[in-house]
Design a protein around this motif. Structure first.
Motif, PDB file in Angstrom:
ATOM      1  N   UNK A 185       0.861  -1.182   0.000  1.00  5.72           N
ATOM      2  CA  UNK A 185       0.000   0.000   0.000  1.00  5.72           C
ATOM      3  C   UNK A 185       0.893   1.226   0.000  1.00  5.72           C
ATOM      4  N   UNK A 186       0.613   2.181  -0.857  1.00  2.00           N
ATOM      5  CA  UNK A 186       1.390   3.413  -0.934  1.00  2.00           C
ATOM      6  C   UNK A 186       0.647   4.522  -0.188  1.00  2.00           C
ATOM      7  N   UNK A 187       1.079   4.878   1.037  1.00  2.72           N
ATOM      8  CA  UNK A 187       0.403   5.963   1.760  1.00  2.72           C
ATOM      9  C   UNK A 187       0.483   7.296   1.020  1.00  2.72           C
ATOM     10  N   UNK A 188       1.598   7.524   0.341  1.00  3.40           N
ATOM     11  CA  UNK A 188       1.779   8.807  -0.332  1.00  3.40           C
ATOM     12  C   UNK A 188       0.772   8.984  -1.467  1.00  3.40           C
ATOM     13  N   UNK A 189       0.571   7.930  -2.268  1.00  2.00           N
ATOM     14  CA  UNK A 189      -0.316   8.021  -3.421  1.00  2.00           C
ATOM     15  C   UNK A 189      -1.668   7.352  -3.188  1.00  2.00           C
ATOM     16  N   UNK A 190      -1.842   6.753  -2.009  1.00  2.02           N
ATOM     17  CA  UNK A 190      -3.120   6.182  -1.575  1.00  2.02           C
ATOM     18  C   UNK A 190      -3.668   5.138  -2.551  1.00  2.02           C
TER      19      UNK A 190
END
Length: 318
Positions: A185-190
């Protein structure tokens, strides 16, 4: 027979944390992961433990406690109730039966604050959190209960429950991407990325991985806003992985998909986190339940299932 139901002092409450933590540590050190039960040897089908009277699911650390009771004692049902609830239904707990201890928290509101809020026609705020402990019994440990209470829920059909899994993933509205060599999961790009299902040796693992990563997605800033800033190998990173592991297992169980450990290589870091803080496993289990509840509430049939899936009061305290 009196029901075991007491409010603990501060020292007793600390001891309770240590008892729970020590049990989890012992399981992990023995190579068993408490949120991934050996359902293949269990009489019960996959599912979440619930109260037989209210139909509310147990949550947090109570899920692990009751799953352990179901598997280790050979229960076929996920339904539990208190001693008094059994009596109220016209039945009773059989003499000599040993219950399982579950916990939840309440908040003590001083009389002065209650009086003030009554005068101001508002709900009391704040309060002192305290832990309550009570004992529940499987319906299989009781006699004289109404037939509908004792009837087990219909068994989950064999095989993957792909339609429910796909429907839930779609209902989340998450930016869910399939492809590539890894899951994350990419928190930056959601967004969530998982490999193609046919890249997995056993396709069921694709579903477990998907819900693990969606549990991270639920913790994103736009939703439950958990701390996901920890770098790989840090305590914060290990804590977030622990939450996602349990949450993914809870979602899988609710959908009838046998949960497994997706990140066994993190066992060492989980043990370190739990050993250093006797409340860490309770916090993680509570956060995992919140994430699982968030996801399951998005199911297309969630409104119809609300009575069955309404969780109990948060047992974490914390």
């Amino acid at each position: 027979m009196a029901q075991a139901r007491t409010t603990r002092t501060a020292d007793e409450r600390t001891n309770l944390y240590e008892q729970i933590t020590n049990r989890i540590i012992a399981e992990l050190e023995a190579g068993r992961v408490p949120w991934v039960q050996p359902w293949g040897s269990s009489k019960a089908s996959i599912g979440m433990p619930y109260n037989a009277v209210s139909n509310r699911r147990y949550s947090g650390i109570n899920v692990l406690t009751l799953w352990d009771a179901i598997v280790s004692r050979g229960f076929a049902s996920h339904a539990f109730l208190t001693f008094r609830q059994a009596l109220a239904l016209g039945g009773h707990v059989r003499r000599g039966e040993r219950g399982a201890g579950v916990i939840y928290t309440r908040r003590f509101i001083p009389k002065e604050e209650r009086r003030r809020t009554d005068n101001e026609s508002r709900e009391p705020s704040g309060g002192i959190p305290f832990l309550k402990w009570f004992t529940v019994f499987s319906v299989e440990q009781c006699e004289g209960l109404p037939a509908h209470i004792c009837e087990p829920r219909p068994p989950i059909p064999e095989g993957l429950i792909l339609p429910q899994a796909e429907a839930l993933i779609e209902a989340t509205g998450a930016d869910f991407r399939i492809g590539g060599p890894s899951a994350y999961y990419s928190p930056r790009h959601d967004y969530v990325q998982v490999p193609r299902p046919d890249d997995f040796h056993d396709p069921v693992n694709w579903h477990r991985t998907a819900f693990h990563e969606l549990s991270h997605w639920v913790g994103g800033a736009a939703r439950l806003d958990r701390d996901q800033t920890g770098s790989f190998g840090s305590v914060a990173y290990g804590r977030e992985e622990l939450i996602a592991e349990m949450s993914g297992a809870f979602v899988c169980a609710a959908l009838g998909i046998t949960p497994t450990v997706r990140h066994a290589d993190y066992l060492g870091s989980w043990l370190e986190i739990i050993r250093e803080d006797s409340r860490a496993i309770l916090r993680a289990a509570s956060a995992a339940s919140k994430a699982a509840d968030y996801l399951l509430a998005l199911r297309p049939d969630a409104a119809r299932a609300a009575n069955d899936d309404d969780p109990e009061p948060d047992p974490a305290l914390l």
